[in-house]
Scaffold this motif. Structure first.
Motif, short mmCIF file in Angstrom:
data_model
loop_
_atom_site.label_atom_id
_atom_site.label_comp_id
_atom_site.label_asym_id
_atom_site.label_seq_id
_atom_site.Cartn_x
_atom_site.Cartn_y
_atom_site.Cartn_z
N MET A 1 0.84 -1.17 0.00
CA MET A 1 0.00 0.00 0.00
C MET A 1 0.89 1.24 0.00
O MET A 1 1.81 1.35 0.79
N ARG A 2 0.54 2.14 -0.86
CA ARG A 2 1.33 3.34 -1.03
C ARG A 2 0.89 4.41 -0.05
O ARG A 2 -0.31 4.64 0.15
N LYS A 3 1.82 5.13 0.53
CA LYS A 3 1.51 6.18 1.51
C LYS A 3 1.20 7.48 0.77
O LYS A 3 1.93 7.88 -0.13
N ILE A 4 0.09 8.15 1.18
CA ILE A 4 -0.31 9.42 0.57
C ILE A 4 0.43 10.54 1.30
O ILE A 4 0.40 10.61 2.54
N PRO A 5 1.07 11.42 0.55
CA PRO A 5 1.83 12.50 1.18
C PRO A 5 0.93 13.46 1.97
O PRO A 5 -0.22 13.70 1.61
N VAL A 6 1.47 14.00 3.05
CA VAL A 6 0.75 14.95 3.90
C VAL A 6 0.38 16.20 3.11
O VAL A 6 -0.66 16.83 3.37
N LYS A 7 1.19 16.55 2.16
CA LYS A 7 0.94 17.72 1.32
C LYS A 7 -0.42 17.61 0.63
O LYS A 7 -1.16 18.59 0.53
N ASN A 8 -0.80 16.43 0.19
CA ASN A 8 -2.09 16.23 -0.46
C ASN A 8 -3.25 16.47 0.51
O ASN A 8 -4.28 17.02 0.12
N ALA B 1 -3.16 18.48 3.11
CA ALA B 1 -3.18 19.92 3.35
C ALA B 1 -3.88 20.64 2.20
O ALA B 1 -4.69 21.55 2.42
N ILE B 2 -3.59 20.24 0.98
CA ILE B 2 -4.23 20.86 -0.18
C ILE B 2 -5.74 20.59 -0.16
O ILE B 2 -6.54 21.48 -0.43
N ALA B 3 -6.14 19.38 0.20
CA ALA B 3 -7.56 19.03 0.27
C ALA B 3 -8.28 19.87 1.33
O ALA B 3 -9.40 20.35 1.10
N VAL B 4 -7.64 20.09 2.48
CA VAL B 4 -8.24 20.90 3.55
C VAL B 4 -8.38 22.35 3.10
O VAL B 4 -9.42 22.98 3.31
#
Length: 157
Positions: free
Chosen positions: A1-8, A10-13
């Protein structure tokens, strides 16, 4: 399973916050426009017609008239003015004159009769003492907060 970056995340929020704010701002603008077109603003003030002003001045002597044009008014000033009037329970002391419904002849007669220099613009507070015009205050976004001071001075003069 691939880890989703925290940056994504933050952008969604940020996108969600911007969307929510845009929704509330759009709803507020829409409701302001609906209230103006439905004549629901300044609803706590009694409306007076220009041909009734002379009789009203004779009866009351000391009056305040808030003149504004319901179609081309500064809604922010109207809304703030109404808040101040409601906060200090002054709706019985001020009447509302809709400049939009006045024909040119009556308007010119009114200006001539009360020696008004220039024109009455939208968002204008006319103060009559002892049946004569004593002060004209053109309200704008900067000085509408001083309305209570003007009214207190009116009663103190």
């Amino acid at each position: 399973m691939r880890k989703i970056p925290v940056k994504n995340y933050a952008i969604a929020v940020v996108i969600m916050i911007i969307t929510i704010l845009a929704t509330f701002i759009s709803a507020s603008i829409y409701l302001d426009n609906v209230n103006v077109f439905n004549k629901e603003y300044l609803k706590n003030l009694s409306e007076i017609k220009i041909d009734e002003i002379d009789n009203y001045i004779i009866e009351a002597h000391d009056i305040m008239i808030y003149a504004t044009d319901s179609e081309s008014t500064n809604k922010y000033v109207d809304r703030e003015f109404e808040k101040i009037i409601n906060k200090y329970n002054l709706s019985q002391d001020i009447v509302y004159l809709n400049l939009n419904e006045i024909d040119d002849t009556l308007y010119k007669e009114f200006i001539k009769k009360y020696n008004i220099n220039g024109e009455i613009n939208s968002n204008t507070l006319l103060i009559f003492k002892d049946g004569t015009l004593s002060k004209i205050i053109n309200l704008n976004e900067r000085n509408v907060e001083l309305t209570n001071k003007y009214i207190n001075n009116f009663y103190g003069e």
